[in-house]
Design an enzyme around this catalytic site. Sequence first.
Site, PDB file in Angstrom:
ATOM      1  CB  CYS A 114     -11.148 -14.718  50.312  1.00 16.34           C
ATOM      2  SG  CYS A 114     -10.735 -15.111  52.087  1.00 16.34           S
ATOM      3  CB  CYS A 167     -13.250  -9.714  44.150  1.00 13.62           C
ATOM      4  SG  CYS A 167     -14.615  -9.789  45.152  1.00 13.62           S
ATOM      5  CB  CYS A 194     -16.949 -13.104  56.048  1.00 10.76           C
ATOM      6  SG  CYS A 194     -16.477 -12.375  54.829  1.00 10.76           S
ATOM      7  CD  GLU A 245     -23.506 -15.540  48.516  1.00 10.56           C
ATOM      8  OE1 GLU A 245     -23.789 -16.424  48.159  1.00 10.56           O
ATOM      9  OE2 GLU A 245     -22.036 -15.105  48.160  1.00 10.56           O
ATOM     10  CB  CYS A 281     -11.223  -6.278  42.968  1.00 11.36           C
ATOM     11  SG  CYS A 281     -11.309  -4.748  44.337  1.00 11.36           S
ATOM     12  CB  CYS A 290     -18.747  -4.462  45.333  1.00  7.89           C
ATOM     13  SG  CYS A 290     -17.160  -3.459  45.929  1.00  7.89           S
TER      14      CYS A 290
HETATM   15  S1  SF4 Z   1     -12.457  -7.197  46.956  1.00  6.89           S
HETATM   16 FE1  SF4 Z   1     -14.406  -7.632  45.716  1.00  6.89          FE
HETATM   17  S2  SF4 Z   1     -15.879  -6.992  47.590  1.00  6.89           S
HETATM   18 FE2  SF4 Z   1     -13.839  -6.143  47.909  1.00  6.89          FE
HETATM   19  S3  SF4 Z   1     -13.823  -4.004  47.250  1.00  6.89           S
HETATM   20 FE3  SF4 Z   1     -13.020  -5.379  45.720  1.00  6.89          FE
HETATM   21  S4  SF4 Z   1     -14.640  -5.893  44.196  1.00  6.89           S
HETATM   22 FE4  SF4 Z   1     -15.822  -5.206  46.150  1.00  6.89          FE
END
Ligand code: SF4
Length: 365
Positions: free
Chosen positions: A344, A122, A108, A95, A119, A115
Amino acid sequence: MTVDSKKSLAGLGRAELAAELALLGAEPFRARQLWHWIYHRGATDFAAMSSLARGFREVLAARYTLDRPSIAAAQTSRDGTRKWLLRLADGHEVETVHIPEEDRGTLCVSSQVGCTLTCRFCHTGTQRLVRNLGAAEIVGQVMLARDALGEWPSSKDERELTNIVLMGMGEPLYNFDNVAAAMKIVMDPEGLAISRRKITLSTAGVVPMIARCGAEIGVNLAISLHAVRDDVRDVLVPLNKKYPLAALLEACRNYPGSSNARRITFEYVMLKGVNDSPAEARELVRLLKGIPAKVNLIPFNPWPGAPYECASDAAIAAFSDIVFAAGYSAPVRTPRGRDILAACGQLKSASVKSRASRLPVPAAL
Ligand code: SF4
């Protein structure tokens, strides 16, 4: 040669382009001409390249394309934010989001399918890494957005795409070589011409790569901080177990090119009852001492199945006041594109790892 087997020249760097043309026995100046047509004019058809001889254009069209990633879905938020779900040549999807504001327009950009990291706040973090994006796939997001915004030739004025943030899907410092190659193309003044001062790379804190990022591409740095204590950050950003706060902040203190005029941005997602207390605001101020810093407070953007709630407006305001009072700008980011899951931490694609995608990035991508 079938279309599928043709290589796209869109997304290649200067040396790669020159090498391709050398294969055709073309004079070196041809590469400069092509660079102009691809990155300044945004050409999507060789036939349109009127400064090149017709015969040469036909040779190019027979061997190459000017393809960008294709659009699998496009959405526009009530607030004008646009999100594109892009399909890559191997079928995987990422995306990209454009956020228009009064004084700028920010794109962005994603750097991985899924990933490397997980996190907890996220949405992308719930999508296992499928693969890194190649440099051309990263540049392709910028070119595709320019197509959609009608911003060719790439003038310097009146742009809707003025800034780039590497804050989309993925950890850019775990794909640094491709990200660096892509940003060098994007920053080239004779092409897309987006200055390094208008580009921000956001990292969760891959400490060993931070200095290299500053030295090699010199873009603005943003840190996905989100906590001021290691025990809390170990949960929110598990990478912290490998590179704890002390090491991360030390790397920031030494970031090449940072100054009061080019401050490092510390992103802090506001989670109810997790990291939003006045004591944590004061601790943040203490930790940032000696770093040219600014803080971005991000009200948590919910996503399906998210384990957190957004902090209250009162808690966010109190937190911001404490940090501001200590001399750091700490604006509260206005969530954009929430209605299309473009805000975000909300990005995610349906791509999953499959046998095929265990292979490294194919050379052409
Ligand atoms: S915030 Fe989301 S996209 Fe960014 S490093 Fe952490 S898991 Fe990955």
